[in-house]
Design an enzyme around this catalytic site. Structure first.
Site, PDB file in Angstrom:
ATOM      1  N   HIS A   1       0.844  -1.272   0.050  1.00 56.44           N
ATOM      2  CA  HIS A   1      -0.052  -0.127   0.071  1.00 56.44           C
ATOM      3  C   HIS A   1       0.873   1.209  -0.108  1.00 56.44           C
ATOM      4  O   HIS A   1       1.037   2.045   0.802  1.00 56.44           O
ATOM      5  CB  HIS A   1      -1.060   0.068   1.249  1.00 56.44           C
ATOM      6  CG  HIS A   1      -1.788  -1.134   1.171  1.00 56.44           C
ATOM      7  ND1 HIS A   1      -2.937  -1.161   0.316  1.00 56.44           N
ATOM      8  CD2 HIS A   1      -2.209  -2.237   1.692  1.00 56.44           C
ATOM      9  CE1 HIS A   1      -3.751  -2.041   0.461  1.00 56.44           C
ATOM     10  NE2 HIS A   1      -3.346  -2.803   1.336  1.00 56.44           N
TER      11      HIS A   1
ATOM     12  N   HIS B   1       0.589 -10.670   1.428  1.00 49.72           N
ATOM     13  CA  HIS B   1      -0.751 -10.893   1.833  1.00 49.72           C
ATOM     14  C   HIS B   1      -1.058 -12.456   1.584  1.00 49.72           C
ATOM     15  O   HIS B   1      -1.738 -12.867   2.392  1.00 49.72           O
ATOM     16  CB  HIS B   1      -1.980 -10.042   1.657  1.00 49.72           C
ATOM     17  CG  HIS B   1      -1.705  -8.586   1.835  1.00 49.72           C
ATOM     18  ND1 HIS B   1      -1.123  -8.066   3.067  1.00 49.72           N
ATOM     19  CD2 HIS B   1      -2.037  -7.342   1.303  1.00 49.72           C
ATOM     20  CE1 HIS B   1      -0.799  -6.786   3.265  1.00 49.72           C
ATOM     21  NE2 HIS B   1      -1.604  -6.473   2.393  1.00 49.72           N
TER      22      HIS B   1
ATOM     23  N   CYS C   1       4.557 -13.459   2.438  1.00 52.10           N
ATOM     24  CA  CYS C   1       5.331 -13.205   3.407  1.00 52.10           C
ATOM     25  C   CYS C   1       5.390 -14.811   4.405  1.00 52.10           C
ATOM     26  O   CYS C   1       4.339 -15.493   4.358  1.00 52.10           O
ATOM     27  CB  CYS C   1       5.015 -12.492   4.407  1.00 52.10           C
ATOM     28  SG  CYS C   1       5.790 -12.439   6.181  1.00 52.10           S
TER      29      CYS C   1
ATOM     30  N   GLU D   1      -4.972 -10.450   3.565  1.00 48.68           N
ATOM     31  CA  GLU D   1      -4.283 -11.554   4.266  1.00 48.68           C
ATOM     32  C   GLU D   1      -5.213 -12.500   4.897  1.00 48.68           C
ATOM     33  O   GLU D   1      -5.201 -13.703   4.774  1.00 48.68           O
ATOM     34  CB  GLU D   1      -3.353 -11.060   5.395  1.00 48.68           C
ATOM     35  CG  GLU D   1      -2.542 -12.002   6.120  1.00 48.68           C
ATOM     36  CD  GLU D   1      -1.972 -11.783   7.225  1.00 48.68           C
ATOM     37  OE1 GLU D   1      -1.655 -10.496   7.410  1.00 48.68           O
ATOM     38  OE2 GLU D   1      -2.253 -12.167   8.556  1.00 48.68           O
TER      39      GLU D   1
ATOM     40  N   THR E   1      -1.489 -11.927  11.148  1.00 54.14           N
ATOM     41  CA  THR E   1      -0.127 -11.707  11.499  1.00 54.14           C
ATOM     42  C   THR E   1       0.171 -10.286  12.067  1.00 54.14           C
ATOM     43  O   THR E   1       1.124 -10.257  13.086  1.00 54.14           O
ATOM     44  CB  THR E   1       0.920 -11.793  10.274  1.00 54.14           C
ATOM     45  OG1 THR E   1       0.369 -10.882   9.342  1.00 54.14           O
ATOM     46  CG2 THR E   1       0.919 -13.212   9.754  1.00 54.14           C
TER      47      THR E   1
ATOM     48  N   CYS F   1       3.021 -11.895  14.076  1.00 57.10           N
ATOM     49  CA  CYS F   1       4.368 -11.699  13.520  1.00 57.10           C
ATOM     50  C   CYS F   1       4.943 -10.312  14.390  1.00 57.10           C
ATOM     51  O   CYS F   1       4.215  -9.448  14.383  1.00 57.10           O
ATOM     52  CB  CYS F   1       4.528 -11.175  12.154  1.00 57.10           C
ATOM     53  SG  CYS F   1       5.803 -10.104  11.543  1.00 57.10           S
TER      54      CYS F   1
ATOM     55  N   ASN G   1      -1.330   0.051   8.058  1.00 53.90           N
ATOM     56  CA  ASN G   1      -0.359   0.211   9.052  1.00 53.90           C
ATOM     57  C   ASN G   1       0.239   1.523   9.456  1.00 53.90           C
ATOM     58  O   ASN G   1       0.353   1.689  10.631  1.00 53.90           O
ATOM     59  CB  ASN G   1       0.667  -1.134   9.190  1.00 53.90           C
ATOM     60  CG  ASN G   1       1.650  -0.707   8.051  1.00 53.90           C
ATOM     61  OD1 ASN G   1       2.345  -0.019   8.189  1.00 53.90           O
ATOM     62  ND2 ASN G   1       1.585  -1.252   6.782  1.00 53.90           N
TER      63      ASN G   1
ATOM     64  N   SER H   1       5.165  -0.586   4.821  1.00 52.88           N
ATOM     65  CA  SER H   1       4.962  -0.512   3.488  1.00 52.88           C
ATOM     66  C   SER H   1       5.738   0.691   2.848  1.00 52.88           C
ATOM     67  O   SER H   1       5.697   1.010   1.621  1.00 52.88           O
ATOM     68  CB  SER H   1       3.608  -0.647   2.793  1.00 52.88           C
ATOM     69  OG  SER H   1       3.005   0.393   3.674  1.00 52.88           O
TER      70      SER H   1
HETATM   71 FE1  F3S Z   1       5.363 -10.458   7.063  1.00 53.67          FE
HETATM   72 FE2  F3S Z   1       5.301  -9.574   9.304  1.00 53.67          FE
HETATM   73 FE3  F3S Z   1       5.564  -7.824   7.452  1.00 53.67          FE
HETATM   74  S1  F3S Z   1       3.765 -11.195   8.763  1.00 53.67           S
HETATM   75  S2  F3S Z   1       4.568  -8.988   5.795  1.00 53.67           S
HETATM   76  S3  F3S Z   1       6.884  -9.700   8.213  1.00 53.67           S
HETATM   77  S4  F3S Z   1       4.822  -7.330   9.261  1.00 53.67           S
END
Ligand code: F3S
Length: 657
Positions: A40, A72, A94, A124, A160, A188, A218, A260
């Site tokens: 994005h 995603h 990812c 995602e 995530t 994540c 984000n 991003s």
């Molecule tokens: Fe992957 Fe975590 Fe980035 S899931 S896309 S490393 S925020």
């Protein structure tokens, strides 16, 4: 000015990997596409486009070449579809997302009811649902988790980027509902680490700059978090959006960027801030802003005590709360919202913290005066809102200006409590206007009176005797009630309120009651109208001739005494008179000697005159009737007794013989 870059800012591992894979794929010959924007960030998408990598939204848009699946991820069906179309697939999903997808598949294949905690519409989450064969429930909040039905075997997977705290709370709620729960913590840490680094930096600087796409969830979340620390925060996509006014008198600035945001954009922002002489730019930006001028600006931030407005001079201005509106009861968010275009008055080129000091109130006032002068000329009725009560009347907001309604000009009648008008909208006419003294005097009363006169004339021309009209009780007196039947009041006399005798009008009607009334008499010359309410009910005297007969005895109750006798209620609305000569079997000088109000009595009807609503009654004759009846009963009893004795003797004689 010190510029500090957050420890974790910009591309996360998964995004960097996806962009790198896309760039590598673009170097091969042939057509290359990304399914959805690779990230994005419009600048990155543009850059890839320049390298021949085009964004598509559907596989149908691709004839041949390479398709890149972004970080995603996508569902298995789409991957299969791409292979069937003989496209070269570059799967840039990812690895953390891939793990969540595989966990969802594993849980589904093992017979678990799959719950994915995250945002339903996020690509995602949609890809994870697809790996559970579409057979998964998405839960976005604790409330949604608590609303789930009881379950047997539940498997949970997280989006995530979910906050760990939210995930734990939702898992606990699901555990309370399910006999068996398997939790796959697929969160994540990259998002969490970036957020906490930004938050801690924001607490130590004067201004935060958050760099990233305006549509990136984000980055927006990052900007919100920084702003919540209380530090002035600006969200920019590129360096050109930086404004010198933001850095006036600022010692320390922090920079962070969403997952991003590529490094080169962060670098550009950093460099721009280092290279530019903001003080000089700020001075230049103020050229053209004249004190006292009115300019158009866009609201960019609405705070509790102030509103920031972009006035197009590379510098934002501040409207303090007391300069927003003449109505101090209003909150800033009641007056403006982000994105609104408003006119502002320049109070000072440099106000608090070096920002231009603006006023919406004064801009409104200037425009308001022009408008009010026009309205006054046209003698128009204007809607105004009451702001407050002051000595002698009300202050109102009239086109952004303060107007005054004297207490005597509010209603057609006296008003004791003016506070009930605060917040109300009133229709007024202008009585007096003096711009040099900032004086606007208004009247609601003249509007109401004009309307009442029109209504009165209309009513007078429409009204005829015998008509039934809807009215409103305006006031009560000892002898009746005055009822408004359309701008004009008529008298509802107490004797016309009910067929029964009414002592106090308040027993029948109250002020404000809406009632139907009959026009009994109309004197247009004298402006007098007599009204009736009892005529709305059937007349009980019509039935009297059928219900009561002369010579019969009835039960009644003494309701009042007079010198000449006593009145007896036979039923509600039907009172008869016992003349004093009929009160007893002896000479009575005063009714009180023999009866009292409230006493139940037996009376004989001796005369009926329904036309004159009169029934003559007699206790004396009722008693005489009663005595006669008792005597007859006694004689009958004696005769029965004598006969019975004779009969018995005869029976006895017969028996002995
Ligand atoms: Fe992957 Fe975590 Fe980035 S899931 S896309 S490393 S925020």
């Amino acid at each position: 000015m010190e510029i500090i870059l957050a420890e974790q800012a910009g591309f996360c591992y998964g995004v960097k990997r996806a962009v790198d894979l896309a760039e590598q794929a673009g170097t091969h010959s042939g057509f290359t596409y990304t399914l959805g924007p690779i990230i994005h960030n419009p600048q990155v998408v543009d850059r890839l486009l320049k390298r021949g990598i085009k964004k598509v939204d559907d596989l149908d848009e691709i004839q041949e070449g390479t398709v890149i699946f972004r970080s995603h991820g996508v569902g298995p069906q789409i991957i299969e579809d791409a292979h069937t179309r003989q496209l070269t697939v570059v799967d840039a999903t990812c690895p953390f997302v891939k793990r969540a997808q595989m966990d969802a598949k594993m849980l589904h294949d093992a017979g678990y009811s799959v719950i994915i905690v995250g945002e339903k519409d996020h690509p995602e989450v949609q890809s994870i649902v697809a790996w559970a064969d579409g057979d998964a429930v998405v839960v976005a909040s604790l409330n949604e988790a608590q609303a789930l039905p009881p379950m047997l075997k539940t498997g949970i997977v997280a989006q995530t980027t979910l906050a760990a705290r939210d995930f734990t709370a939702i898992v606990e709620a699901i555990q309370a509902k399910s006999a068996e729960v398997k939790v796959c913590d697929t969160i994540c840490n990259a998002t969490h680490d970036r957020l906490s680094a930004a938050e801690s930096l924001a607490k130590h600087v004067d201004v935060m700059i958050v760099v990233g796409g305006k549509h990136s969830a984000n980055t927006t979340r990052l900007a919100r978090l920084c702003s919540e620390t209380g530090t002035l925060t600006y969200h920019v996509e590129i360096a050109k959006e930086l404004k010198p006014a933001w850095f006036k008198n600022v010692r320390r600035v922090g920079i962070t960027a969403g997952a991003s945001t590529p490094d080169w954009i962060i670098e550009e922002v950093f460099q721009t801030m280092q290279d530019i002489d903001f003080s000089k730019m700020f001075e230049e930006s103020l050229k053209g802003i004249d004190r006292g001028a009115i300019v158009t600006g866009t609201v960019v931030q609405v705070g509790r005590d102030e509103v920031f407005v972009d006035i197009g001079y590379k510098s934002e201005g501040i409207i303090p709360r007391n300069e927003l509106s003449v109505d101090s009861n209003l909150q800033p968010e009641d007056i403006v919202k982000v994105g609104d275009e408003i006119e502002v008055y320049i109070i000072k080129q440099e106000g608090k913290d070096g920002y231009p000091l603006l006023s919406k109130k004064r801009a409104d006032a200037r425009k308001g005066w022009e408008k009010i002068e026009e309205l006054a000329k046209a003698n128009t009725i204007i809607s105004v809102t009451v702001i407050e009560v002051v000595k002698g009347g009300l202050v109102v907001n009239i086109n952004g200006l303060r107007g005054f309604i004297p207490a005597s000009q509010i209603e057609r009648r006296f008003v004791a409590d003016l506070s009930v008008y605060v917040g109300q909208e009133l229709r007024v006419r202008i009585l007096e206007l003096d711009r040099s003294k900032n004086k606007i005097v208004l009247s609601q009363k003249v509007v109401l009176e004009a309307e009442a006169n029109i209504s009165k004339e209309q009513t007078m021309s429409d009204i005829v005797e015998g008509q039934v009209r809807q009215g409103v009780v305006r006031r009560l007196t000892d002898y009746g009630a005055f009822v408004d039947i359309g701008g004009i009041e008529g008298l509802l006399h107490v004797s016309e309120m009910s067929w029964a005798r009414v002592k106090d009008p308040a027993m029948i009607v109250s002020v404000g009651d809406e009632i139907p009334v009959k026009v009994l008499k109309l004197d247009k010359e004298a402006n007098r109208i007599s009204l009736g309410l009892k005529q709305m009910q059937p007349d009980p005297w019509v039935e009297v001739i059928n219900k009561y007969q002369v010579g019969q005895i009835y039960q009644g109750k003494i309701v009042r005494l007079a010198k000449f006798g006593a009145f007896v209620a036979l039923e509600p609305g039907i009172d008869g008179l016992i003349h004093i000569s009929h009160l007893a079997n002896r000479r009575v000088l005063q009714p009180e000697e023999v009866v009292t109000v409230g006493q139940d009595v037996k009376v004989k009807v001796i005369d009926i005159n329904p036309a004159e609503h009169r029934i003559g009654l007699s206790i004396r004759e009722a008693e005489q009737e009663q005595e006669k009846a008792q005597y007859r009963a006694y004689i009958d009893q004696q005769e029965d007794t004598d006969g019975m004795v004779g009969d018995t003797s005869a029976e006895l004689g017969e028996g002995q013989g």
